[in-house]
Write a protein that holds these residues in place. Structure first.
Motif, short mmCIF file in Angstrom:
data_model
loop_
_atom_site.label_atom_id
_atom_site.label_comp_id
_atom_site.label_asym_id
_atom_site.label_seq_id
_atom_site.Cartn_x
_atom_site.Cartn_y
_atom_site.Cartn_z
N ILE A 28 16.07 0.44 -2.37
CA ILE A 28 15.01 -0.54 -2.56
C ILE A 28 13.91 -0.79 -2.37
CG2 ILE A 28 15.53 -3.11 -2.70
CD1 ILE A 28 19.06 -2.37 -3.16
N ILE A 29 13.95 -0.54 -1.13
CA ILE A 29 12.96 -0.12 -0.47
C ILE A 29 11.49 0.49 -0.40
CG2 ILE A 29 11.49 -0.10 2.17
CD1 ILE A 29 13.49 -1.39 3.10
N SER A 30 11.91 1.52 -1.00
CA SER A 30 11.72 2.77 -1.55
C SER A 30 10.59 2.23 -2.64
CB SER A 30 11.65 3.63 -1.34
OG SER A 30 11.70 4.76 -1.90
N VAL A 31 12.17 2.17 -3.85
CA VAL A 31 11.20 1.64 -4.88
C VAL A 31 10.34 0.41 -4.98
CG1 VAL A 31 12.34 0.70 -7.19
CG2 VAL A 31 13.59 2.25 -6.20
N ILE A 32 10.79 -0.43 -4.47
CA ILE A 32 9.47 -1.82 -4.18
C ILE A 32 8.34 -1.33 -3.67
CG2 ILE A 32 9.41 -3.76 -3.28
CD1 ILE A 32 12.59 -4.45 -3.47
N LEU A 33 7.98 -0.51 -2.68
CA LEU A 33 6.74 0.07 -1.81
C LEU A 33 6.20 1.29 -3.18
CD1 LEU A 33 7.40 0.70 1.49
CD2 LEU A 33 6.22 -0.79 0.30
N SER A 34 7.05 2.32 -3.76
CA SER A 34 5.98 2.65 -5.01
C SER A 34 5.99 2.44 -6.08
CB SER A 34 7.50 3.57 -5.94
OG SER A 34 7.79 4.58 -4.93
N LEU A 35 6.50 0.59 -6.56
CA LEU A 35 5.75 0.03 -7.70
C LEU A 35 4.55 -0.77 -7.00
CD1 LEU A 35 9.02 -2.27 -9.18
CD2 LEU A 35 7.84 0.02 -9.98
N PHE A 51 1.58 0.08 -8.89
CA PHE A 51 -0.23 -0.53 -9.63
C PHE A 51 -1.68 -1.35 -8.83
CE2 PHE A 51 4.11 -3.13 -11.64
CZ PHE A 51 4.67 -2.73 -12.42
N ILE A 52 -1.75 -1.21 -7.54
CA ILE A 52 -2.82 -1.00 -7.36
C ILE A 52 -3.27 0.12 -7.35
CG2 ILE A 52 -3.92 -0.48 -4.34
CD1 ILE A 52 -1.45 -1.70 -3.72
N GLY A 53 -2.76 1.31 -8.00
CA GLY A 53 -3.80 2.33 -8.36
C GLY A 53 -4.12 1.69 -9.69
N LYS A 54 -3.21 1.61 -10.20
CA LYS A 54 -3.57 1.78 -11.75
C LYS A 54 -4.53 0.57 -11.82
CE LYS A 54 -0.88 0.95 -16.18
NZ LYS A 54 0.28 0.68 -16.90
N SER A 55 -4.85 -0.71 -11.21
CA SER A 55 -5.80 -1.51 -11.40
C SER A 55 -7.19 -1.18 -10.96
CB SER A 55 -5.29 -2.76 -10.64
OG SER A 55 -5.64 -1.94 -9.20
#
Length: 60
Positions: free
Chosen positions: A44-51, A55-59
């Motif tokens: 769960i922590i891995s999925v949250i950090l990946s998201l 989103f930081i990279g996409k912005s």
């Protein structure tokens, strides 16, 4: 310092919101020894950090 801050926040959330004791986390207890494998919590922590990183990279 950023990584240390993130680890502090994750530890705080796990302690106060009971994130470290999800179904699927493995705990072995024998006598005075306890071995804990937080498999589901880690996923769960891995999925949250990946998201967050996505989103930081996409912005940019």
């Amino acid at each position: 310092m950023i990584i240390g801050g993130l680890l502090f926040v994750i530890g705080f959330l796990m302690h106060f919101f009971n994130l470290g004791k999800l179904p699927g986390d493995i705990v072995f207890r024998k006598g005075n020894t306890t071995v804990y494998f937080p498999i589901v919590t880690s996923i769960i922590i891995s999925v949250i950090l990946s998201l967050i990183v996505y989103f930081i990279g996409k912005s940019r």
